[in-house]
Design a protein around this motif. Structure first.
Motif, PDB file in Angstrom:
ATOM      1  N   ASP A 167      21.898 -59.233  10.331  1.00 15.85           N
ATOM      2  CA  ASP A 167      22.317 -58.104   9.508  1.00 15.85           C
ATOM      3  C   ASP A 167      23.751 -57.726   9.871  1.00 15.85           C
ATOM      4  OD1 ASP A 167      22.508 -55.855   7.973  1.00 15.85           O
ATOM      5  OD2 ASP A 167      21.411 -54.578   9.385  1.00 15.85           O
ATOM      6  N   VAL A 168      24.638 -57.805   8.888  1.00  8.18           N
ATOM      7  CA  VAL A 168      26.042 -57.516   9.185  1.00  8.18           C
ATOM      8  C   VAL A 168      26.468 -56.154   8.658  1.00  8.18           C
ATOM      9  CG1 VAL A 168      26.739 -59.916   9.263  1.00  8.18           C
ATOM     10  CG2 VAL A 168      26.759 -58.724   7.072  1.00  8.18           C
ATOM     11  N   THR A 169      25.504 -55.374   8.209  1.00 10.40           N
ATOM     12  CA  THR A 169      25.876 -54.081   7.634  1.00 10.40           C
ATOM     13  C   THR A 169      26.250 -53.091   8.728  1.00 10.40           C
ATOM     14  OG1 THR A 169      23.586 -53.403   7.689  1.00 10.40           O
ATOM     15  CG2 THR A 169      24.377 -54.355   5.641  1.00 10.40           C
ATOM     16  N   GLU A 170      26.897 -52.033   8.299  1.00 11.80           N
ATOM     17  CA  GLU A 170      27.263 -50.976   9.238  1.00 11.80           C
ATOM     18  C   GLU A 170      26.646 -49.669   8.756  1.00 11.80           C
ATOM     19  OE1 GLU A 170      31.488 -51.156   9.355  1.00 11.80           O
ATOM     20  OE2 GLU A 170      31.462 -52.976  10.605  1.00 11.80           O
ATOM     21  N   PRO A 171      26.133 -48.858   9.685  1.00 10.33           N
ATOM     22  CA  PRO A 171      25.508 -47.605   9.261  1.00 10.33           C
ATOM     23  C   PRO A 171      26.512 -46.698   8.551  1.00 10.33           C
ATOM     24  CG  PRO A 171      25.125 -48.027  11.593  1.00 10.33           C
ATOM     25  CD  PRO A 171      26.120 -49.039  11.132  1.00 10.33           C
ATOM     26  N   GLN A 172      26.040 -46.044   7.500  1.00  9.58           N
ATOM     27  CA  GLN A 172      26.879 -45.077   6.796  1.00  9.58           C
ATOM     28  C   GLN A 172      26.173 -43.726   6.803  1.00  9.58           C
ATOM     29  OE1 GLN A 172      27.195 -46.976   3.003  1.00  9.58           O
ATOM     30  NE2 GLN A 172      28.901 -48.257   3.631  1.00  9.58           N
ATOM     31  N   GLU A 173      26.854 -42.730   6.254  1.00  3.86           N
ATOM     32  CA  GLU A 173      26.238 -41.406   6.204  1.00  3.86           C
ATOM     33  C   GLU A 173      24.974 -41.435   5.335  1.00  3.86           C
ATOM     34  OE1 GLU A 173      26.727 -38.559   7.690  1.00  3.86           O
ATOM     35  OE2 GLU A 173      28.296 -39.496   8.891  1.00  3.86           O
ATOM     36  N   CYS A 174      24.003 -40.673   5.735  1.00  4.84           N
ATOM     37  CA  CYS A 174      22.785 -40.516   4.933  1.00  4.84           C
ATOM     38  C   CYS A 174      23.150 -39.832   3.614  1.00  4.84           C
ATOM     39  CB  CYS A 174      21.776 -39.665   5.697  1.00  4.84           C
ATOM     40  SG  CYS A 174      20.313 -39.224   4.737  1.00  4.84           S
ATOM     41  N   ILE A 175      22.617 -40.348   2.512  1.00  2.00           N
ATOM     42  CA  ILE A 175      22.904 -39.733   1.209  1.00  2.00           C
ATOM     43  C   ILE A 175      21.672 -39.031   0.638  1.00  2.00           C
ATOM     44  CG2 ILE A 175      24.771 -41.331   0.623  1.00  2.00           C
ATOM     45  CD1 ILE A 175      22.644 -42.739  -1.226  1.00  2.00           C
ATOM     46  N   LYS A 176      20.699 -38.798   1.457  1.00  5.22           N
ATOM     47  CA  LYS A 176      19.485 -38.105   1.030  1.00  5.22           C
ATOM     48  C   LYS A 176      18.888 -38.745  -0.220  1.00  5.22           C
ATOM     49  CE  LYS A 176      20.463 -33.432   1.524  1.00  5.22           C
ATOM     50  NZ  LYS A 176      19.941 -32.126   1.941  1.00  5.22           N
ATOM     51  N   CYS A 177      18.738 -40.045  -0.168  1.00  2.00           N
ATOM     52  CA  CYS A 177      18.149 -40.732  -1.318  1.00  2.00           C
ATOM     53  C   CYS A 177      16.640 -40.587  -1.308  1.00  2.00           C
ATOM     54  CB  CYS A 177      18.547 -42.198  -1.351  1.00  2.00           C
ATOM     55  SG  CYS A 177      17.827 -43.201  -0.032  1.00  2.00           S
ATOM     56  N   GLY A 178      16.090 -40.175  -0.159  1.00  2.00           N
ATOM     57  CA  GLY A 178      14.659 -39.888  -0.119  1.00  2.00           C
ATOM     58  C   GLY A 178      13.760 -41.102  -0.027  1.00  2.00           C
ATOM     59  N   ARG A 179      14.360 -42.284   0.064  1.00  2.00           N
ATOM     60  CA  ARG A 179      13.516 -43.468   0.029  1.00  2.00           C
ATOM     61  C   ARG A 179      12.700 -43.616   1.305  1.00  2.00           C
ATOM     62  NH1 ARG A 179      15.306 -48.509  -2.954  1.00  2.00           N
ATOM     63  NH2 ARG A 179      13.160 -48.207  -3.591  1.00  2.00           N
ATOM     64  N   CYS A 180      13.249 -43.181   2.447  1.00  2.00           N
ATOM     65  CA  CYS A 180      12.478 -43.284   3.690  1.00  2.00           C
ATOM     66  C   CYS A 180      11.241 -42.404   3.612  1.00  2.00           C
ATOM     67  CB  CYS A 180      13.343 -42.942   4.908  1.00  2.00           C
ATOM     68  SG  CYS A 180      14.148 -41.336   4.837  1.00  2.00           S
ATOM     69  N   VAL A 181      11.383 -41.261   2.953  1.00  2.00           N
ATOM     70  CA  VAL A 181      10.240 -40.353   2.806  1.00  2.00           C
ATOM     71  C   VAL A 181       9.214 -40.975   1.859  1.00  2.00           C
ATOM     72  CG1 VAL A 181       9.551 -38.037   2.097  1.00  2.00           C
ATOM     73  CG2 VAL A 181      11.759 -38.384   3.195  1.00  2.00           C
ATOM     74  N   ASP A 182       9.718 -41.696   0.895  1.00  2.00           N
ATOM     75  CA  ASP A 182       8.847 -42.314  -0.091  1.00  2.00           C
ATOM     76  C   ASP A 182       8.012 -43.441   0.509  1.00  2.00           C
ATOM     77  OD1 ASP A 182       7.839 -42.634  -2.647  1.00  2.00           O
ATOM     78  OD2 ASP A 182       9.327 -44.139  -3.194  1.00  2.00           O
ATOM     79  N   VAL A 183       8.533 -44.110   1.529  1.00  2.00           N
ATOM     80  CA  VAL A 183       7.820 -45.277   2.056  1.00  2.00           C
ATOM     81  C   VAL A 183       7.094 -45.017   3.369  1.00  2.00           C
ATOM     82  CG1 VAL A 183       9.384 -46.895   0.923  1.00  2.00           C
ATOM     83  CG2 VAL A 183       9.812 -46.236   3.301  1.00  2.00           C
ATOM     84  N   CYS A 184       7.395 -43.917   4.059  1.00  4.94           N
ATOM     85  CA  CYS A 184       6.810 -43.716   5.395  1.00  4.94           C
ATOM     86  C   CYS A 184       5.290 -43.574   5.307  1.00  4.94           C
ATOM     87  CB  CYS A 184       7.396 -42.479   6.068  1.00  4.94           C
ATOM     88  SG  CYS A 184       6.605 -42.174   7.664  1.00  4.94           S
ATOM     89  N   PRO A 185       4.544 -44.534   5.844  1.00  8.97           N
ATOM     90  CA  PRO A 185       3.092 -44.465   5.712  1.00  8.97           C
ATOM     91  C   PRO A 185       2.477 -43.327   6.526  1.00  8.97           C
ATOM     92  CG  PRO A 185       3.710 -46.333   7.071  1.00  8.97           C
ATOM     93  CD  PRO A 185       4.982 -45.736   6.566  1.00  8.97           C
ATOM     94  N   MET A 186       3.251 -42.793   7.466  1.00  4.12           N
ATOM     95  CA  MET A 186       2.736 -41.661   8.243  1.00  4.12           C
ATOM     96  C   MET A 186       3.137 -40.334   7.601  1.00  4.12           C
ATOM     97  SD  MET A 186       0.975 -43.201  10.384  1.00  4.12           S
ATOM     98  CE  MET A 186       0.414 -41.742  11.250  1.00  4.12           C
ATOM     99  N   GLU A 187       3.739 -40.429   6.422  1.00  5.86           N
ATOM    100  CA  GLU A 187       4.147 -39.246   5.650  1.00  5.86           C
ATOM    101  C   GLU A 187       5.109 -38.353   6.441  1.00  5.86           C
ATOM    102  OE1 GLU A 187       0.866 -37.521   3.451  1.00  5.86           O
ATOM    103  OE2 GLU A 187      -0.258 -39.382   3.569  1.00  5.86           O
ATOM    104  N   LEU A 188       6.014 -38.991   7.161  1.00  2.00           N
ATOM    105  CA  LEU A 188       7.049 -38.247   7.891  1.00  2.00           C
ATOM    106  C   LEU A 188       8.314 -38.204   7.043  1.00  2.00           C
ATOM    107  CD1 LEU A 188       6.514 -39.946  11.370  1.00  2.00           C
ATOM    108  CD2 LEU A 188       5.503 -37.814  10.535  1.00  2.00           C
TER     109      LEU A 188
END
Lengths: 204, 653, 292
Positions: B576-597
């Motif tokens: 993976d050659v990407t570099e972390p960027q600022e969070c844009i609150k796209c909400g996708r992590c919330v959408d996929v977290c199976p523990m509903e975090l």
């Protein structure tokens, strides 16, 4: 978060040159990406000896990340006369502006998505009209729940509570009427005549 | 970064008129999306509350929520949140939040905001480029410049007469899109293509909200089965799923770390120079949560020292030089038939065989077999939801009888009336075989589940198979479940039938940069380097090697590590050659977290060493499945930050 | 002549409707109207009915007017934005067309150009409001008109036998608010339902014309039941149509059914609107049988 489908094979083929670099974007794949069809297409192009290189990655709408990821493909891209991009329109535009002198071919059409579906696309849509009507309609959007986006009430096309355009779709105004009755707000139907303002967009 | 946040408060006079005649308000505000994550507290709620107060309204309460349009999470948060006496709900959000609220609550719901009207859709990076989702992409013929979004009139057949000095008639600051298209195509020598193309007529019949809604719903319904969230990474199992298990050649030396399990490392009970045989115990369990270690070869102990370890840097290991004879230790002998064994005897066998969870976690299996609550079902985790790995799949096909025997042994031990073998639908051959073999066996069923990562997560599996949620901080036994991996069950069968302790396992070696991938039965302690060399080595430089699969695997800096009880694979994939960027609150992590975090917040909270904040948001429930990191549009190292947060919470007084 | 004057005089107003041709020769439409519809008050001219492209309503209205009939211009919001609609209204007034019927219009997908962009910039309610603005000498953008303001008899439609009758009544109320002066209804086959509807609708104080279709066959009745919103032909009428095919084919049964409905509903409404759907020739016979 857009949904794409592959264009007809002949349409894509007619646009390709002799050497192609292929970019597949899986960024919004959790909603949907035509993965199998795209892989088959790549296989066919490879078999035809047309492919100088390919990358399957995500979020190609982000030019910074895409640049980093394409670094190692510089020669393959240089050697191609066409870049084939399977993504939504944002991805294609991002690639096109990165390689202004190359022909960039869009492999996909988006599904028509008139509005914002939210970060978790599910059952509601917001058309982002810029002048929220939900206060008059019990929280059911007349723009997205009605095929004609009517803002002054039901048209005459409602049959058995269903829409004239699609009998599988409940009439939006029927739903609104029921909802308002349920929450005791039928007075909202006596609001002034609504005329839409199409000039709410922040930039045109 | 552009700000594509979706709402703004309605004008004060409009709000005043909406507020007139309603009282006893509860206010719900969405924390916004698609803007740089610069604050956890957006100001709009306070502004609205002030306005309501100025109108003399009684506010029964207010709450801020992330991503109101996420119905599952919103509904969960709203349970009992709205106080008695509330008569109206006001929502500070875009239209989606209002509509969602109107559905989860029966009170009259009011919109306090207007959406902000941006033509077209931005991508998952907040650039100026937008797509109108017109369903008939024109970009190929227009040099990658969108005539729908960029032209004020969305013209598809060329420039209108309104362009002046290359600018749009509607907005003199805006470049005329067709001017740009012309220039781009001239640059590419493609003007002819544009003029030669047929007259374009737009097709509006595709615009239909219902179609898209039904479509998305259908996809999500079929893909997200039984539990919230999860992802569908490229499976990548084709290269090895049809390759039969191959017994890997006897290694010359094996390195057996004293820690191949969760809990205290074993204590070596041999010394350098000792002769050992296959199945001989060389490390003693060091406590309740621990496991013994056995030799996988016959030969001589040549070193007891720290050696590289796939998951914890280095670890005290017993190094044995094989004599190549494979002489089996005298203690290894078959046990009584299963019918004659008591539960306690089985537990003892499992304990002495050093069997631990072979799916990766390495929890000592015998502990699970002594639950303090009644067990209703033993679940065999044969999902193998981890992409690229096929070891479990091959086990199912080639050792079905052993797996069923092991399951029966476990069912007997925990007195479970039911045994469920859970297999993802991407292994139809295994499902068919196991169904055939278990037909007529009382209490045993084969459950086919959707291919969805992390289906094999213990809590997901129980939710899917039994419809029960393991409470936060709880164990499967709390809901009457006992879960074992396929390989673990097979190891139990071996330990009972032949008496052979856990000395070998199945592992997949695969990936884009492995020329000859395969599935191997490997002696524990075999060097990963030997396995990889056997498969043709690594075919490129700068690739990422992981012990395990692409999701849960551990990146390796060296191949000089041994195969252990939990080693289900070695993969060589793109770095993976990407570099972390600022969070844009796209909400996708919330959408996929199976523990509903809500993983996005952990980056901020852990970054600010706010351990209490991490704890309040249930960071300890995270099982590090990496769904959030996989889906993150800003490529943030979420799991790293979460691990940091967990350590911080553990260190709190 | 604005037909609202007739309502005001307490006259029972009879109208029928015709559709312009898909072509440039409208002579047969005019001839038929002259022959069969001269005796009635006014003739509606449909506006690309069912989203099927045809000659415009306005030119056909003018042709009918020149032939001595009183046309009612139907105007839908499907094909024109607010600029085109207002411009059409000014043109109509200039050509002496002063009866209009404002509708939202069927969706484009229902017709013969399903790929067309559905406009719906305004809807029936906001269109009525817009007409009122024009009558005040101001356009919807707030700009003053030059010279004399137009004056129309502003009609609207309502669907009394709709299964969403509450939503229909709510919409009717909004149309009245917006300036509707009379209503024509969707075809009625159930007098009782219509009478119940009128009980509720009379509060708005606007004249309502009963919508009537002459049923041509049992098949047509079943088709309407299945496909046409707000229309329900009771089973006994379908049975009557099916009982004697020859009689139905000759139009005798259908005219009897329609006449019966008109008779039953007449005390409760202020006029009748006949949608002859090609059977214009039967209109005089129907009116006679209904006693009008």
């Amino acid at each position: 978060m857009l949904i794409t489908e592959l264009k007809a094979k002949e349409t894509i083929a007619s646009q390709l040159g002799s050497k192609v670099f292929v970019i597949f974007c899986h960024g919004c794949k959790e909603i949907r990406f035509p993965e199998k069809e795209a892989d088959d297409l790549l296989e066919e192009l490879t078999a035809a000896g047309k492919v100088t290189g390919s990358i399957t990655t995500d979020y190609i709408c982000d030019p910074d990340q895409l640049k980093l990821r394409l670094e190692k493909f510089a020669a393959a891209i240089e050697g191609a006369d066409t870049i084939l991009v399977a993504s939504c329109g944002v991805g294609v535009q991002t690639v096109a502006s990165m390689f202004e002198s190359k022909k960039v071919v869009a492999a996909c059409d988006t599904y028509a998505l008139p509005g914002f579906q939210g970060v978790t696309p599910l059952e509601h849509d917001c058309k982002q009209c810029g002048e929220c009507y939900l206060n008059l309609t019990g929280g059911i959007c007349p723009l997205t729940a009605c095929s004609k986006s009517l803002v002054n009430g039901q048209c005459g096309g409602c049959k058995d509570g269903k829409c004239e355009v699609d009998p599988g779709m409940e009439c939006g105004w029927e739903r609104i009427q029921k909802r308002l009755a349920q929450i005791g707000r039928l007075d909202a139907l006596k609001a002034p005549i609504q005329i839409r303002n199409y000039a709410t967009d922040v930039n045109i | 970064m552009e700000n594509y946040t979706k709402y703004q408060l309605k004008a004060a006079d409009e709000l005043a008129s909406v507020l007139s005649g309603v009282d006893d308000l509860f206010v719900v505000a969405c924390n916004k999306c698609y803007k740089e994550y610069d604050t956890m507290v957006e100001p709009d709620l306070d502004a609205f509350l002030e306005l309501a107060k100025a109108q003399g309204k009684n506010v029964t309460g207010a709450m801020r929520l992330d991503f109101l349009c996420n119905k599952t999470q919103t509904a969960k948060r709203l349970v009992d949140a709205i106080p008695e006496g509330t008569k109206n709900v006001f929502v500070v959000s875009c239209g989606l939040g209002v509509q969602t609220m109107a559905y989860v609550d029966e009170l009259p719901t009011f919109a306090a905001c207007d959406s902000i009207n941006y033509p077209g859709h931005h991508g998952m990076a907040l650039t100026k480029k937008r797509c109108d989702a017109c369903a008939q992409c024109y970009l190929t013929t227009t040099g990658g410049i969108c005539p729908i979004v960029d032209c004020s009139k969305s013209l598809v057949n060329g420039q209108c007469g309104g362009a002046k000095d290359g600018k749009c008639e509607v907005d003199p600051n805006k470049d005329c899109a067709w001017e740009k298209i012309q220039q781009r195509l001239e640059k590419q020598g493609r003007i002819g293509e544009l003029t030669a193309q047929p007259v374009q007529v737009r097709d509006w019949s595709k615009v239909n909200f219902k179609v898209i809604n039904d479509y998305v719903k259908a996809i999500r319904a079929t893909r997200q089965e039984g539990w919230y969230g999860g992802i569908h990474p490229v499976e990548g199992k084709e290269p090895t799923e049809h390759l039969g298990l191959v017994r890997f050649p006897e290694p010359k030396t094996v390195v057996l770390p004293m820690s191949m399990h969760l809990g205290a490392p074993a204590t070596p009970i041999v010394e350098v120079g000792d002769k050992v045989k296959v199945g001989q115990k060389i490390g003693e369990a060091a406590g309740f949560i621990s496991a013994p270690i056995h030799s996988s070869v016959s030969g001589t102990v040549i070193a007891i020292e720290d050696r590289p370890h796939a998951t914890r840097g280095t670890c005290l290991s017993v190094v044995i030089e094989s004599d190549g004879l494979g002489t089996v230790h005298e203690d290894v002998k078959p046990n009584k038939p299963l019918e004659e064994l008591s539960p306690d005897e089985i537990i003892e066998i499992v304990k002495n065989a050093g069997i631990v969870g072979m799916g990766g976690a390495g929890f000592p299996t015998y502990v699970k077999l002594k639950p303090n609550k009644p067990i209703e079902a033993v679940l065999v985790n044969a999902c193998e939801c981890e992409p690229m790995l096929t070891a479990d799949h091959r086990m199912l096909l080639e050792f079905a009888d052993d797996i069923i025997f092991g399951l029966q042994a476990e069912m007997k031990t925990v007195a479970a009336p039911k045994g469920i073998i859970v297999i993802e639908e991407n292994k139809p051959d295994a499902i068919a075989l196991l169904r055939e073999k278990t037909a007529g066996l009382e209490g045993i069923e084969v459950l086919e589940v959707a291919t969805q990562y992390p289906q094999g997560g213990e809590k997901m599996l129980i939710k899917r198979a039994m419809g029960r949620s393991v409470p936060s901080g709880g164990l499967p036994a709390d809901v009457g479940a006992c879960v074992s991996n396929v390989s673990t069950v097979k190891a139990i069968a071996d330990a009972i039938r032949t008496g052979m302790p856990l000395v070998e396992r199945v592992t997949t070696v695969t990936g884009k940069y492995i020329p000859n991938p395969g599935n191997f039965i490997v002696k524990l302690g075999t060097s990963a380097a030997e396995l990889v060399a056997h498969c043709g080595g690594i075919s490129a430089e700068d690739v990422t090697i992981k012990a395990g699969g692409p999701m849960m695997g551990f990146p390796q800096t060296t191949l000089d590590t041994p195969i252990m009880k939990g080693s289900n694979g070695i993969i060589a994939i793109d770095t993976d050659v990407t570099e972390p960027q600022e969070c844009i609150k796209c909400g996708r992590c919330v959408d996929v977290c199976p523990m509903e975090l809500k993983p996005l917040h952990f980056v901020k909270l852990a970054g600010a060493s706010d351990w209490q904040g991490c704890k309040d948001m249930n960071i300890m429930d995270c099982m590090e499945c990496r769904c959030c990191e996989y889906i993150c549009s800003s490529k943030l190292p979420l799991v790293t930050m979460i691990k940091m947060g967990k350590n911080g919470v553990r260190g709190m007084k | 002549m604005r037909i609202t004057e007739l309502f005001d005089n307490g006259q029972f107003v009879v109208t029928a409707e015709v559709g312009p041709p898909k072509g440039i020769d409208a002579s047969h439409v005019v001839e038929e109207a002259k022959e069969y519809l001269s005796g009635i008050t006014a003739v509606n001219v449909t506006d690309n009915q069912s989203s099927v492209m045809r000659m415009g309503s306005l030119p056909a209205c003018v042709m009918l007017k020149n032939a001595g009939l009183t046309p009612i211009l139907q105007l839908t919001c499907r094909d024109r934005n607010r600029i085109a609609l207002q411009s059409e209204l000014l043109g109509a007034a200039a050509l002496g067309i002063d009866n209009i019927l404002c509708l939202t219009g069927d969706h484009t997908k229902m017709g013969d150009h399903p790929g067309a962009k559905p406009v719906f910039d305004l809807d029936s309610v906001s269109l009525l409001h817009t007409v009122c603005q024009l009558e005040k000498g101001v356009d919807l953008g707030g700009n003053e008109l030059v010279g004399e303001a137009p004056k129309f008899a502003k009609g609207a439609v309502v669907s009394p036998c709709s299964d969403s009758v509450d939503a229909q009544l709510a919409k009717m109320e909004r149309k009245v608010m917006a300036g509707a002066e009379y209503f024509q209804t969707q075809a009625v086959f159930d007098s009782e339902k219509f009478i119940q509807f009128m009980e509720k609708a009379k509060q708005f104080g606007k004249p309502v014309q009963l919508g009537v279709i002459i049923p041509k066959s049992a098949g047509m009745a079943k088709f309407m039941n299945k496909n046409v919103a707000g229309v329900h032909v009771p089973q006994e009428m379908i049975d009557a149509l099916a009982a004697d095919k020859e009689r139905a084919k000759a139009g005798i049964t259908g005219v009897e059914i329609a006449a019966k409905i008109i008779k039953e509903c007449r005390p409760y409404c202020q006029g009748v609107h006949i949608m002859a759907l090609g059977w214009e020739a039967k209109v005089p016979q129907l009116l006679e049988l209904a006693g009008i």
